[in-house]
Write an enzyme that holds these catalytic residues in place. Sequence first.
Site, mmCIF file in Angstrom:
data_model
loop_
_atom_site.group_PDB
_atom_site.id
_atom_site.type_symbol
_atom_site.label_atom_id
_atom_site.label_comp_id
_atom_site.label_asym_id
_atom_site.label_seq_id
_atom_site.Cartn_x
_atom_site.Cartn_y
_atom_site.Cartn_z
ATOM 1 N N TRP A 188 0.868 -1.179 0.000
ATOM 2 C CA TRP A 188 0.000 0.000 0.000
ATOM 3 C C TRP A 188 0.906 1.231 0.000
ATOM 4 O O TRP A 188 1.730 1.418 0.895
ATOM 5 C CB TRP A 188 -0.935 0.030 1.210
ATOM 6 N N GLU A 229 -2.731 -2.568 -3.088
ATOM 7 C CA GLU A 229 -3.938 -1.978 -2.471
ATOM 8 C C GLU A 229 -4.179 -0.538 -2.917
ATOM 9 O O GLU A 229 -3.319 0.324 -2.769
ATOM 10 C CB GLU A 229 -3.774 -2.018 -0.946
ATOM 11 N N LYS A 231 -6.538 3.178 -3.019
ATOM 12 C CA LYS A 231 -7.282 4.040 -2.103
ATOM 13 C C LYS A 231 -7.808 5.242 -2.881
ATOM 14 O O LYS A 231 -7.149 5.730 -3.792
ATOM 15 C CB LYS A 231 -6.345 4.491 -0.979
ATOM 16 N N ASP A 262 -9.787 -2.763 0.042
ATOM 17 C CA ASP A 262 -10.002 -2.317 1.421
ATOM 18 C C ASP A 262 -11.397 -1.710 1.486
ATOM 19 O O ASP A 262 -11.727 -0.800 0.703
ATOM 20 C CB ASP A 262 -8.926 -1.297 1.791
ATOM 21 N N HIS A 265 -11.831 2.115 1.454
ATOM 22 C CA HIS A 265 -11.062 2.889 0.478
ATOM 23 C C HIS A 265 -11.811 3.343 -0.763
ATOM 24 O O HIS A 265 -11.209 3.639 -1.787
ATOM 25 C CB HIS A 265 -9.838 2.096 0.035
ATOM 26 N N HIS A 289 -9.099 -6.185 2.782
ATOM 27 C CA HIS A 289 -8.793 -5.465 4.005
ATOM 28 C C HIS A 289 -10.130 -5.067 4.589
ATOM 29 O O HIS A 289 -10.784 -4.154 4.094
ATOM 30 C CB HIS A 289 -7.950 -4.213 3.717
ATOM 31 N N ASP A 297 -12.799 8.859 7.728
ATOM 32 C CA ASP A 297 -11.857 7.862 8.246
ATOM 33 C C ASP A 297 -12.136 6.499 7.626
ATOM 34 O O ASP A 297 -13.284 6.074 7.539
ATOM 35 C CB ASP A 297 -11.959 7.748 9.762
ATOM 36 N N ASP A 299 -10.744 3.626 8.759
ATOM 37 C CA ASP A 299 -10.194 2.543 9.579
ATOM 38 C C ASP A 299 -10.896 2.300 10.908
ATOM 39 O O ASP A 299 -10.247 1.974 11.894
ATOM 40 C CB ASP A 299 -8.702 2.817 9.815
ATOM 41 N N ASP A 329 -8.084 -4.574 8.750
ATOM 42 C CA ASP A 329 -7.301 -3.342 8.720
ATOM 43 C C ASP A 329 -8.074 -2.204 9.373
ATOM 44 O O ASP A 329 -8.815 -1.495 8.709
ATOM 45 C CB ASP A 329 -6.949 -2.979 7.272
#
Length: 422
Positions: A188, A229, A231, A262, A265, A289, A297, A299, A329
Amino acid sequence: MNTLKQIEQAYSLAKKQYEDIGVDTDAALEILATISISVHCWQGDDVCGFESQKGLTGGGIQATGNYPGKARTAEELRSDLDMALGLIPGRHRLNLHAIYAETGKTHIDRDELAPEHFTNWIAWAKDKKLGMDFNPTFFSHPKADGGFTLSSRDENIRRFWINHGVICRKIAEHIGKELGTPCVTNFWIPDGYKDIPADRNAHRQLLKESLDEIFSQIADPRYNLDSIESKLFGIGSESYVVGSHEFYLGYAIANKKLLCLDSGHFHPTEVISDKISAVLCYLDAILLHLSRGVRWDSDHIVILSDELRNIALEVVRGDFLDNVHFGLDFFDASINRIAAWIIGTRSIINALLYALLEPHDTLRKYENDGDFTGRLALMEELKTLPAGAVWDYYCFKHDVPTGMLWLDEVRSYEKEILSKRY
Ligand code: RNT
Ligand code: ZN
């Protein structure tokens, strides 16, 4: 509190109810036990690692909160992981970032890391019979402070990070060989611009060149599997991320890499559950992920949300269990970090159980017959069937606490161990 007898009684009632709709709960539990989740080390210390006192810097990600008791050393982190893994049913994996290297008193820079700096982690994983996955770390470093690493216009910076990528694959190969299960190495790269770029193309060309160079070195797929990965945006890279979804989807297909999706993302209304069957038309395998995006955010701790269930359903319905690697993640520094691990990991296992308890053939028949009324009615009905009783039984069979009893154990560990860390 559920007694053993109650758990068994509830399970046998649930089993009957699922049988009535053509689902074998015992068979579902057998499959569930074969699925490993790659548990990320970085929830345990807010993505700090052991390199410097500064902890997580840059990279478009942030851990917020100051809940006491975070792991400060590798021993503490392993002890916390032991605690968490002991309260999660099934056999799982450890996902480690390069910044968790143990280099003793000497500072070893990222382009000079070697397998020996991970000896303790490997020994620990061997002892616990866990597989391991790995990640080069392209953030929290002076050479990443400019916002660009593998796609930097500065040849020296690029060279440094290429060397890091090359070394990480060697470390991963070593890990895979030692543990007898391929190590998924996830790349990433946070590179991007806060504001509108004048040249979106140049950095993408550079990133492609850097990746080509890293991957030009042969790594044995029996031991190492590369994953990349994407984003959409990060903190400080709101306008442009070099490694976008299209960039990596193309790269993965062209170069036979695993694509990492992810769940935090993408655009907030875009979901990865819909992407799984699409990208697997062209790729052999993907890494997930699992994360939870909230506003800006990406995560937050994974919970048993509709989307998490949909992800699990897509994997199970598509018969993709052998093509999908499940990784977690998230990082939340505002609650007990061990509890965060447990809540997130148990929730994906729970989602997978839900998916395995679905009468796929019946639903598919409704669909094929054009009976969309029946399809929707049954999907709704399934939501209130006693999957919880099956889950409790699974936990019990795997010698982990049922219901919320795990929290008592986390709380006493907090009192005895975590509260003494300051
Ligand atoms: C960041 C990416 C990446 C990191 C970890 C720490 O947005 O999701 O996977 O969270 O590498
Ligand atoms: Zn991620």
